[in-house]
Motif scaffolding. Sequence first.
Motif, mmCIF file in Angstrom:
data_model
loop_
_atom_site.group_PDB
_atom_site.id
_atom_site.type_symbol
_atom_site.label_atom_id
_atom_site.label_comp_id
_atom_site.label_asym_id
_atom_site.label_seq_id
_atom_site.Cartn_x
_atom_site.Cartn_y
_atom_site.Cartn_z
ATOM 1 N N GLY A 169 -46.083 -35.704 -75.857
ATOM 2 C CA GLY A 169 -45.485 -35.322 -77.121
ATOM 3 C C GLY A 169 -46.244 -35.968 -78.264
ATOM 4 O O GLY A 169 -47.438 -36.263 -78.169
ATOM 5 N N LEU B 3 -42.839 -33.019 -76.071
ATOM 6 C CA LEU B 3 -43.307 -31.655 -75.854
ATOM 7 C C LEU B 3 -43.231 -31.415 -74.357
ATOM 8 O O LEU B 3 -43.948 -32.058 -73.588
ATOM 9 C CB LEU B 3 -44.740 -31.481 -76.368
ATOM 10 C CG LEU B 3 -44.905 -31.503 -77.889
ATOM 11 C CD1 LEU B 3 -46.371 -31.656 -78.268
ATOM 12 C CD2 LEU B 3 -44.334 -30.240 -78.506
ATOM 13 N N GLY B 4 -42.352 -30.535 -73.939
ATOM 14 C CA GLY B 4 -42.085 -30.408 -72.510
ATOM 15 C C GLY B 4 -42.613 -29.111 -71.930
ATOM 16 O O GLY B 4 -42.575 -28.059 -72.567
ATOM 17 N N ASP C 267 -39.356 -26.819 -76.052
ATOM 18 C CA ASP C 267 -39.554 -28.267 -76.042
ATOM 19 C C ASP C 267 -38.270 -29.063 -76.120
ATOM 20 O O ASP C 267 -38.205 -30.186 -75.624
ATOM 21 C CB ASP C 267 -40.478 -28.668 -77.196
ATOM 22 C CG ASP C 267 -41.868 -28.088 -77.022
ATOM 23 O OD1 ASP C 267 -42.468 -28.289 -75.950
ATOM 24 O OD2 ASP C 267 -42.342 -27.411 -77.945
ATOM 25 N N THR D 262 -42.660 -27.621 -65.035
ATOM 26 C CA THR D 262 -42.527 -28.941 -65.651
ATOM 27 C C THR D 262 -42.891 -29.993 -64.605
ATOM 28 O O THR D 262 -42.823 -29.746 -63.406
ATOM 29 C CB THR D 262 -41.090 -29.203 -66.142
ATOM 30 O OG1 THR D 262 -40.179 -29.116 -65.031
ATOM 31 C CG2 THR D 262 -40.667 -28.197 -67.204
ATOM 32 N N VAL E 182 -44.459 -26.073 -81.799
ATOM 33 C CA VAL E 182 -43.288 -26.779 -81.285
ATOM 34 C C VAL E 182 -42.127 -25.807 -81.274
ATOM 35 O O VAL E 182 -41.857 -25.133 -82.275
ATOM 36 C CB VAL E 182 -42.939 -27.999 -82.161
ATOM 37 C CG1 VAL E 182 -41.684 -28.697 -81.636
ATOM 38 C CG2 VAL E 182 -44.107 -28.974 -82.216
#
Length: 451
Positions: free
Chosen positions: A299, A284-285, A210, A292, A172
């Motif tokens: 996540g 969580l990107g 993230d 994206t 992360v």
Amino acid sequence: MTERHGLTGRLTARQAIALVAEAFTEHRPPPAPPAGGPDGPLGWEGYGAARARAAERTGEDESVVFGEAEVAGLPCALLAFEFGFLGGSLSRGTGDRICAAYRLARARGVPLVSLVATGGSRMQEGMVALTQLQRVARETVLLREAGVPHVTVLRDPATGGGWATVGAGADVLLALPGAQIGFAGSRVRPADADPAAYMAEGQLAAGQVDAVVRPAELRTVLGLWLTALSRPAAGPVPPPSGLSAYGSGDLPGSGWEAVLRARDPGRPRAKAYLDAYFSRRLALGGDRCGGTDPGLRCGVGLRDGYGVAYVAQYGTATRPAGYRAAARVIRLADRLGLPVLTLIDTPGAANDAEAERTGAGPAIAEAFAALAGARVPVTTLVVGEGGSGGALALAAPDNTWATPDSYFSVIAPELAAAILKRPPEDAPRTAEQLRLRPQDLVDLGVVRGIV
């Protein structure tokens, strides 16, 4: 002085530790001069004197501090870079400390938290310094194999090998506002480089980090992440339930009615299911490849105080970045023992030219493989449209459920009619032939039941 992160100037290692931890016990290895004597393995003239000045200025004897800590009451191993010590650069001594911090996390079975602020490898130690990246990479692999989570906080700056190993190698990635983040430091970038690409906010938009977290919220956010990653829920988790009553609880009478219900803008969407299912969601990107997909959210959520990984389609055609992000989260969950919840709602995978250029096929294959290889239980709920392989890639083979407002089909009825050279008005009849209603899916053994 410039304003960064709501504080004056850059955070020292000790300030960063105090920002996130209520308790810290430092581990101090015996001080040792650089290999090769006071001026290091290269005999770099003045290196020893520069180290002495850095030590006097910062009060540290190396560019990394590490030890045991408590963050929001949770135990962890913690390492923090001291940028004031020769730019937080990685040396042989730094590598020793970083590796010791990773080993501490493994030995204690507690998460690792890293607070990264570095300019890269230390030139005065040459290739000896650069090879520390290989040591850190090995420790990263061992940490992952042990199922120990790693959360990093990217401070200002986080560049060079420290970013490309300790930072980007974490599970992360959190960043402080305005932090410089990038493999290239400010003095070695192309003159015409876009500065936004090297900032925390730009890296967030590109799917490389993230979240950007304000200092005042950092300890709380870290505590939530440490809880979610280190306290997996007992799986398999039940599918979300109860929301379809707000739409239409009875089952569709025809295939075309099922399609229209799934496309009804008034039915409950994935966000409503996630909001009802979790007390807190931690996103969580991004796919870590520069992409994206706003139509796919993933996540780890907290449910009754325990962590559950989630992947949710938001009703649009899923793009390659979305599938890569989903695969990343499923693999992370598998490594940490977190059960997974997936919500399906997509007309299908994106099929425009840009999707093909950015690897639609390989990305879908990656998602299929991540799900097929998962050793943790996966629960799937089809909440809307289930369009072809773009939906199936996120469906648990033996634990998929459907709502009354959904359908699941090998292809959309309009496209099926076109392939069969039928007129558009034959789409309803084709939908009936496809047997795509929730109750049809139960009869066919595709889903376990209707929620």
